[in-house]
Design a protein around this motif. Structure first.
Motif, PDB file in Angstrom:
ATOM      1  N   PRO A   1      71.929  70.191  26.624  1.00  0.00           N
ATOM      2  CA  PRO A   1      71.225  68.988  27.615  1.00  0.00           C
ATOM      3  C   PRO A   1      70.205  68.864  27.203  1.00  0.00           C
ATOM      4  O   PRO A   1      68.662  69.667  27.304  1.00  0.00           O
ATOM      5  CB  PRO A   1      71.119  68.235  28.969  1.00  0.00           C
ATOM      6  CG  PRO A   1      72.244  69.529  29.353  1.00  0.00           C
ATOM      7  CD  PRO A   1      71.555  70.919  28.979  1.00  0.00           C
ATOM      8  N   ARG A   2      69.603  67.577  25.907  1.00  0.00           N
ATOM      9  CA  ARG A   2      68.355  67.147  25.240  1.00  0.00           C
ATOM     10  C   ARG A   2      68.749  65.962  24.833  1.00  0.00           C
ATOM     11  O   ARG A   2      69.808  65.217  25.179  1.00  0.00           O
ATOM     12  CB  ARG A   2      68.211  68.112  24.134  1.00  0.00           C
ATOM     13  CG  ARG A   2      69.160  68.293  23.308  1.00  0.00           C
ATOM     14  CD  ARG A   2      68.359  69.355  21.809  1.00  0.00           C
ATOM     15  NE  ARG A   2      69.386  69.195  20.931  1.00  0.00           N
ATOM     16  CZ  ARG A   2      70.056  68.344  19.822  1.00  0.00           C
ATOM     17  NH1 ARG A   2      69.383  67.081  20.136  1.00  0.00           N
ATOM     18  NH2 ARG A   2      71.305  68.424  19.556  1.00  0.00           N
ATOM     19  N   PRO A   3      67.278  64.960  24.114  1.00  0.00           N
ATOM     20  CA  PRO A   3      67.643  63.635  23.857  1.00  0.00           C
ATOM     21  C   PRO A   3      68.090  63.541  23.255  1.00  0.00           C
ATOM     22  O   PRO A   3      68.363  64.313  21.844  1.00  0.00           O
ATOM     23  CB  PRO A   3      65.526  63.466  23.475  1.00  0.00           C
ATOM     24  CG  PRO A   3      64.901  64.981  24.340  1.00  0.00           C
ATOM     25  CD  PRO A   3      65.530  66.157  24.468  1.00  0.00           C
ATOM     26  N   LEU A   4      68.506  62.294  22.348  1.00  0.00           N
ATOM     27  CA  LEU A   4      69.567  61.470  21.383  1.00  0.00           C
ATOM     28  C   LEU A   4      68.785  60.452  21.248  1.00  0.00           C
ATOM     29  O   LEU A   4      67.918  59.642  21.517  1.00  0.00           O
ATOM     30  CB  LEU A   4      70.605  61.728  22.180  1.00  0.00           C
ATOM     31  CG  LEU A   4      71.635  62.660  22.693  1.00  0.00           C
ATOM     32  CD1 LEU A   4      72.579  62.076  23.676  1.00  0.00           C
ATOM     33  CD2 LEU A   4      72.033  63.863  21.201  1.00  0.00           C
ATOM     34  N   MET A   5      69.077  60.338  20.045  1.00  0.00           N
ATOM     35  CA  MET A   5      69.206  58.612  19.545  1.00  0.00           C
ATOM     36  C   MET A   5      70.338  57.860  19.496  1.00  0.00           C
ATOM     37  O   MET A   5      71.113  58.466  19.252  1.00  0.00           O
ATOM     38  CB  MET A   5      67.998  59.024  17.910  1.00  0.00           C
ATOM     39  CG  MET A   5      67.075  59.817  17.781  1.00  0.00           C
ATOM     40  SD  MET A   5      65.751  59.042  19.330  1.00  0.00           S
ATOM     41  CE  MET A   5      65.137  57.253  18.131  1.00  0.00           C
ATOM     42  N   PRO A   6      70.094  56.900  19.096  1.00  0.00           N
ATOM     43  CA  PRO A   6      70.968  55.590  19.409  1.00  0.00           C
ATOM     44  C   PRO A   6      72.533  56.085  18.385  1.00  0.00           C
ATOM     45  O   PRO A   6      72.914  55.859  18.463  1.00  0.00           O
ATOM     46  CB  PRO A   6      70.070  53.632  19.156  1.00  0.00           C
ATOM     47  CG  PRO A   6      69.195  54.138  19.531  1.00  0.00           C
ATOM     48  CD  PRO A   6      68.116  56.169  19.597  1.00  0.00           C
TER      49      PRO A   6
ATOM     50  N   LEU B   1      67.189  58.293  24.045  1.00  0.00           N
ATOM     51  CA  LEU B   1      68.028  58.533  25.294  1.00  0.00           C
ATOM     52  C   LEU B   1      68.013  59.935  25.899  1.00  0.00           C
ATOM     53  O   LEU B   1      67.571  60.777  25.318  1.00  0.00           O
ATOM     54  CB  LEU B   1      69.461  57.732  24.735  1.00  0.00           C
ATOM     55  CG  LEU B   1      69.487  56.267  24.202  1.00  0.00           C
ATOM     56  CD1 LEU B   1      71.031  55.801  24.018  1.00  0.00           C
ATOM     57  CD2 LEU B   1      68.991  55.273  25.405  1.00  0.00           C
ATOM     58  N   MET B   2      69.047  60.109  27.419  1.00  0.00           N
ATOM     59  CA  MET B   2      69.336  61.250  27.744  1.00  0.00           C
ATOM     60  C   MET B   2      70.531  60.974  28.193  1.00  0.00           C
ATOM     61  O   MET B   2      71.437  60.080  27.847  1.00  0.00           O
ATOM     62  CB  MET B   2      68.308  61.581  28.547  1.00  0.00           C
ATOM     63  CG  MET B   2      67.286  61.586  29.175  1.00  0.00           C
ATOM     64  SD  MET B   2      66.435  62.464  27.607  1.00  0.00           S
ATOM     65  CE  MET B   2      66.662  64.524  28.736  1.00  0.00           C
ATOM     66  N   PRO B   3      71.379  62.577  28.108  1.00  0.00           N
ATOM     67  CA  PRO B   3      72.593  62.177  28.042  1.00  0.00           C
ATOM     68  C   PRO B   3      73.230  62.078  29.275  1.00  0.00           C
ATOM     69  O   PRO B   3      74.101  61.153  29.215  1.00  0.00           O
ATOM     70  CB  PRO B   3      72.444  64.411  28.692  1.00  0.00           C
ATOM     71  CG  PRO B   3      71.503  64.221  27.266  1.00  0.00           C
ATOM     72  CD  PRO B   3      70.256  63.532  27.699  1.00  0.00           C
TER      73      PRO B   3
END
Lengths: 525, 525
Positions: free
Chosen positions: A262-267, B265-267
């Motif tokens: 789990p790690r940051p994501l972008m929109p 965002l986070m998961p």
């Protein structure tokens, strides 16, 4: 009347959407040959099925990209033969079976990919400078372009044709995808490629990870240097592959968090892990009979992927020896000559329906090199794994799987038939592997929407709206000094220093004044 | 046989899922009274509808939380009356109509929310120390807890009962939600609460935003200080609200990127913006007739939200004067005495079906205070806005809407009847507002899955799996020194300094040696 859905304005909108969908959009697909194509093909076919006009650009020397009723293909000439492509891909696996020091791993991997990319860039160049074809593509007025940016050719074409790009990928080496998408990846818990780190690192591992985070981007820009030069020359302005990548509208990422940490994501990142294991067909009669004949022990599925067809005789014999000693039946995808010591429980096949075999209830263990397609097929069907990573991202992949307690990793160089036998017995007899894998499989499949529907929706979204501008972060409009607020921090530091200096000087001045006065007083006294 | 879906193991899994779904889960809901409850109620009812046992904890002095056939309610005593609650909420809007300097905004906002929270903490305390009720809740063995963490009581109960928490929210003041979820928010393009910044900032704005990012968390921890004390006392260990928040399994966030600026965002963050405008009913006959009688000019919907029922006579007259001068009809939610200068085109109502009115095709403009519920209802129905933010997050909200060119912001203090009239005429006659709003509305509704289905899925997921452990980033296991790799950076700096020193010293030593030798040579010469 009264219900909002019946109102004319809403009805009109709906009608427009239906009309658009009935008409369908026009999508240009620039794929990557080899295993990368296998899952993108599923999406291309699905989009064709849903009424879109899908055009796939195929190099004449393609190995795996074939035609279909569901999409058109447009062939283009490349300055090399099919054999040379095979040799180029083969180069990637060169020395896989020749042991080297562990430290060389990163540099060897990068050097191999760089050579691979430089070769492919020649094919890309002949496509870009095929003015007749490019003019034809421009006339077609595509709504969007779908590509795997592991090879940058599609990204350059999208820029040239000024159409929005949808990226479909597992990743770009060294996390260039995350950098281009402006996605934060703190090196304290997001392991860098080729480091063998997990998301829980010791202090030395964090040192290694931070250094990788600092150095890898520079090393990896080297991988794509031939494309940087090509893109700048072709687009007639100074532009890098990373900058081109940053123009992507939507990123369809072939993983989820049952596999990735789990790690940051972008929109504009959409997770579609497991998209390749949705479609299942029954097994051919002969294979179904072989599988069922395995009785209570079940069977082992063994493949080292489409890119490894041969291996040294010594390794072949080790595999044959260990696999001959287990009570399970074995289905082994192997294109080399039949080993002499092959037991009766082993069935060799030139090609096998891997996904359908894994979905069979008697599948006990999946012996794999750790490509993401295979890993997701294993997760979908809940089959624990024995993993032998060979090259590229495979070492990173298998490490993620192993950290979930659903598989065992073996080093193919150090492996003996005994260590392989031990690994197989562990995964078969230690119930925790199967239990963990069933849990992981359940979580993976417990999702609000199927990955294929997500991928189709977002590709159609980009076609409908000519991009996904509302998902694009403002970070793209900042340089790295602004992004990290270094200019603001400098200003604040200067202010703090100035205030401190002024305060200290003032105090010193006052202090001296006081001292002098008391000195004068003492003298006058 | 043959098709994977028919295999027994798969069948068993499916059966288990169906059985679970038929049985349903047990969900405890700890809501926030007032407008926050309005959208959470929709989810609670939907979950009840889908066969789950939903229990809502309701304070005796509740204002808006009522019973339903679809969920149970459990009342608990609080040490204050309904009137005191109304007074406490009223305190939030105090001085809304008394002009103050713009600079005071942040501090006033924070001070008000702090007082509001301290009041609510008394109700929470009486719930937590209601040992009979708490023992009953413990016996119920809920699968999960659903709460809006704007008030921390639910978060403390989840910790006490050791059940996973699903958060349903627009946000926690000062971005405490993002901090607790370990979600990176670069201050260079993620505007901080109460700053009036957009995602595109000038240098002075970035200075202000960075300072806010540094100072706000400290200020805002003050807001929740009464809860920090209560939680530590009740749970008998030193724990802060932010730490409790970080244990949340899934964050259901009531926005998307047609409203919020794109940012990481986070998961475990799930965007469910617009969840409140899904359900639409027809208008009552009388209102439908009034709406249709507006002819080609259409009508204006005007409300300042459920928390503002009265306002100074001067303001009322300004509104009445401006609204009397437009050719549109006006439906105005207003509970005060009827103003003397009220024109015939204005219809006053004590309560109005806002969402259904906005969905009417003749709705031209939405005059709103800028609460997120109203804003999303406006976006869903494609109605441009004239916005008059009052307090809390409303100034931030309306600024996001205005930056899309779909509405105009007015300051309620400086507003005159002429400036209001101008704003209304601009939004009505400048076609770009309607066009931008229709585009925004189309993009908002072009989604692969409805927000309600997402919210239900992830709440059910947490109930099924007792959390969402696979979405929890390892960042939670690091302290801030480790998270930012400050220890590693220190080590690297020390090494660089040491290497530099040794190099310089060695060079100096060699240089001196050489000099001495040449000096000696010169002397001997």
């Amino acid at each position: 009347m009264g219900r909002a859905v019946c109102y004319p304005a809403r009805g009109l909108l709906l009608l427009l959407a239906v009309l658009w969908s009935a008409e369908g959009g026009k999508l240009l697909v620039v794929p990557v040959d080899g295993s990368h194509w296998l899952s993108m093909k599923i999406l291309a076919e699905e989009l064709g099925q849903r009424g879109h006009e899908v055009v796939v650009l195929v190099p004449e020397a393609s190995i795996l990209i074939k035609g279909s009723d569901l999409y058109k293909t447009v062939m283009f000439a490349v300055p090399y033969s099919k054999e040379e492509v095979a040799g180029n891909i083969g180069m990637l696996k060169d020395s896989v079976f020749h042991n080297g020091s562990h430290q060389e791993g990163l540099l060897i991997n990068i050097e191999r990919i760089k050579m691979f990319q430089a070769f492919q860039a020649r094919g890309c160049e002949s496509l870009l400078y095929n003015s007749k074809l490019m003019a034809q593509l421009e006339r077609e007025e595509f709504d969007a372009l779908l590509t795997d940016p592991f090879l940058p050719c599609g990204v350059i074409i999208a820029e040239k044709l000024a159409i929005p790009a949808v990226f479909f990928l597992r990743g770009v080496p060294c996390g260039m995808d995350r950098m281009a998408a402006q996605c934060p990846s703190p090196p304290s818990y997001v392991p860098r490629d080729f480091t063998d780190n997990t998301d829980h690192m010791t202090f030395p591992q964090r040192v290694q990870n931070l250094l990788s985070a600092l150095l890898q981007p520079m090393l990896c820009r080297m991988i794509y240097s031939s494309y940087d030069e090509l893109a700048s020359r072709y687009l007639q302005r100074d532009i890098s592959f990373q900058e081109l990548l940053s123009h992507g509208a939507v990123w369809l990422l072939r993983y989820d968090f049952t596999f990735e940490y789990p790690r940051p994501l972008m929109p504009n990142m959409v997770l579609i892990g497991g998209i390749n294991c949705g479609v299942k067909k029954g097994l051919p009669v002969e294979l179904e009979e072989f599988a069922n004949s395995s009785g209570e022990h079940g069977f082992v599925v063994f493949t080292l992927g489409s890119m490894i067809s041969e291996m040294p005789l010594e390794k072949v014999n080790q595999f044959a020896e260990a696999l001959g000693k287990i009570p399970q039946k074995v289905i082994w995808r192997f294109t080399g000559p039949t080993p002499e010591n092959l037991s009766a429980n082993i069935k060799l096949m030139k090609w096998m329906p891997q996904n359908d075999l894994l979905a069979h209830p008697k599948a006990r263990v999946f012996m794999t090199h750790g490509g993401t397609h295979g890993i997701y097929e294993g997760i979908c069907s809940g089959v624990p794994m024995v993993m032998l990573p060979l090259f590229g991202d495979q070492a990173d992949n298998v490490q993620r799987v192993a950290s979930r307690g659903v598989g065992v990793v073996l080093n193919i160089h150090d492996m003996t038939s005994q260590s392989l036998l031990d690994a197989l017995n562990t995964v078969i007899n230690d119930k925790s592997y199967k239990e963990n894998m069933m849990r992981l499989s359940t979580v993976h499949k417990d999702r609000p929407i199927e990955p294929m529907d997500l991928a189709v929706h977002w590709t159609e979204f980009v076609m409908r709206h000519k991009g996904a501008e509302h998902l694009r972060p403002a970070a793209h409009d900042l340089n790295w000094i602004q992004y990290h607020c270094l200019d603001v921090i400098c200003l604040l530091v200067v202010i703090v220093i100035a205030v401190t200096l002024v305060t200290v000087k003032s105090c010193a001045f006052c202090f001296r004044k006081c001292c002098r006065r008391s000195e004068r007083k003492r003298k006058s006294d």
